[in-house]
Design an enzyme around this catalytic site. Structure first.
Site, short mmCIF file in Angstrom:
data_model
loop_
_atom_site.label_atom_id
_atom_site.label_comp_id
_atom_site.label_asym_id
_atom_site.label_seq_id
_atom_site.Cartn_x
_atom_site.Cartn_y
_atom_site.Cartn_z
N HIS A 126 0.56 -1.12 -0.09
CA HIS A 126 0.16 0.25 0.29
C HIS A 126 1.31 1.18 0.50
O HIS A 126 0.33 2.38 -0.13
CB HIS A 126 -0.85 -0.03 1.43
CG HIS A 126 -2.03 -1.01 0.74
ND1 HIS A 126 -2.50 -1.77 0.35
CD2 HIS A 126 -2.11 -1.95 2.08
CE1 HIS A 126 -3.78 -2.10 0.37
NE2 HIS A 126 -3.04 -2.27 1.68
N ASP A 163 -2.59 -10.57 -2.92
CA ASP A 163 -2.74 -9.91 -1.12
C ASP A 163 -5.11 -9.75 -1.10
O ASP A 163 -5.35 -9.44 -2.89
CB ASP A 163 -2.40 -8.61 -1.29
CG ASP A 163 -2.23 -8.66 0.78
OD1 ASP A 163 -1.80 -8.27 1.41
OD2 ASP A 163 -3.81 -7.57 1.33
N HIS A 165 -6.44 -7.23 -0.21
CA HIS A 165 -6.35 -5.67 -0.70
C HIS A 165 -5.09 -5.46 -1.59
O HIS A 165 -4.65 -5.96 -1.97
CB HIS A 165 -6.00 -4.58 0.27
CG HIS A 165 -6.36 -5.24 1.98
ND1 HIS A 165 -5.54 -5.69 2.71
CD2 HIS A 165 -7.69 -4.41 2.36
CE1 HIS A 165 -6.21 -6.40 3.55
NE2 HIS A 165 -7.80 -5.48 3.42
N ASP A 244 -3.93 -12.51 3.83
CA ASP A 244 -5.77 -11.99 4.01
C ASP A 244 -7.35 -12.18 3.56
O ASP A 244 -8.29 -12.10 4.00
CB ASP A 244 -5.33 -10.68 4.65
CG ASP A 244 -4.51 -10.13 3.61
OD1 ASP A 244 -4.57 -10.73 2.05
OD2 ASP A 244 -4.45 -8.30 3.68
ZN LIG Z 1 -3.99 -6.91 2.79
#
Ligand SMILES: [Zn+2]
Length: 307
Positions: A126, A163, A165, A244
């Site tokens: 991120h 991931d 995200h 995740d």
């Molecule tokens: Zn994540």
């Protein structure tokens, strides 16, 4: 065959507070599972070095790196964004995390390892060029990819991010960079609410709806990732390995299993073997259910090493 496992005790000292999901125990959960499964004895363990300033500034402006360093507290915790904090040990942990990814690249490029896994935190995907967010400070996988391109002299590398995200930071760094192909999958709509609009031609994102599992993920990989990777013919593969999206991880609502992580790892390895002399480097991102994280990382590393 040899697979490097790169970590450092400093990465366990980065602590964002008692109830923060991105916690030191995550790395212990991975190590514990590697011990329980017997994999630990098959890996070549390395201590992560501190990343050098010139390695970080291939990705992040020097002003940003300096601002992070200046933000580090002497005591207590300082927030860089609502989710991301620094304690007195965070600066060194962040340098070790990026340094691990650089060492992994050097080991694989120098044929001292066939593949490498970096068990590090803080995670990185991120982190944009000039902004820390979502538990991430420096973009570890981007630092490694730039090292492969600009120091090791490769012309084309791919980054795969599974991931839960969207890897918005990595996308920010490499959008329109013709040397890099990025393939990703993530829950959408979900944090950081990006990755589906105005994406650059070198970005191949597959948003997955809440509740999606093995079937949807494997379809995305078969139908989107694999054709693009075959067309691009990357000389090296980097993985943003977040776990995740696992069904037991309540950070999000996807339903992957450790078998999916083993499967996608084998797919990416096949591409690396066809086009990149087998060169593959994986860097830990998310994964917050400790048992699921341990099992998933172990399945991933087992596939990575061909054990
Ligand atoms: Zn994540």
């Amino acid at each position: 065959m040899s697979t490097a496992f790169i970590t450092h005790a400093d990465c366990m000292k980065h602590d964002m507070g008692e109830h923060h999901p991105e916690r030191p125990e995550r790395l212990a959960a991975i190590e514990d599972r590697l011990i329980a499964s017997g994999l630990v004895g098959l890996l070549d363990r390395h201590e992560a070095p501190l990343a050098k300033m010139g390695e970080l500034t291939r990705v992040h402006p020097a002003e940003y790196v300096e601002a992070v360093r200046m933000a580090a507290p002497q005591h207590g915790i300082v927030h860089l964004d609502p989710d991301t904090a620094m304690c007195p040990h965070t600066w060194n942990a962040a340098l070790r995390a990026a340094g691990a990814a650089v060492l992994a690249t050097d080991l694989v490029m120098g044929k001292r390892a066939d593949s490498a896994f970096c068990s590090v935190r803080p995670p990185g995907h991120h982190a944009t060029r000039n902004r820390s967010m979502g538990f991430c400070i420096f973009n570890n996988v981007a630092v490694a990819a730039k090292h492969a391109l600009e120091y090791r002299g490769l012309a084309r590398v791919a980054i795969a991010d599974f991931d839960v995200h969207h890897g918005n930071g990595t996308e920010d760094i490499f959008s329109d960079d013709e040397r890099v192909l990025m393939v990703g999958s993530f829950q959408h709509p979900f944090y950081p609410y990006s990755g589906t609009e105005d994406t650059a031609p070198n970005m191949f994102n597959v948003p997955l709806a809440s509740g999606a599992g093995s079937r949807e993920f494997r379809e995305a990989v078969e139908q989107v990732w694999m054709p693009e990777l075959e067309r691009f013919q990357p000389q090296m593969i980097f993985i943003s390995a977040g776990f995740d999206a696992h069904v037991e991880d309540d950070m999000a609502m996807l339903r992957f299993t450790e078998a999916d992580y083993a499967w996608v790892t084998q797919k990416l390895k096949d591409i690396a073997e066809r086009f990149g002399e087998g060169r593959i480097v994986s860097v830990l991102e998310g994964g917050y259910s400790l048992p699921a994280l341990g099992r998933s990382a172990a399945a991933h590393i087992k596939a990575l090493g061909g054990f």
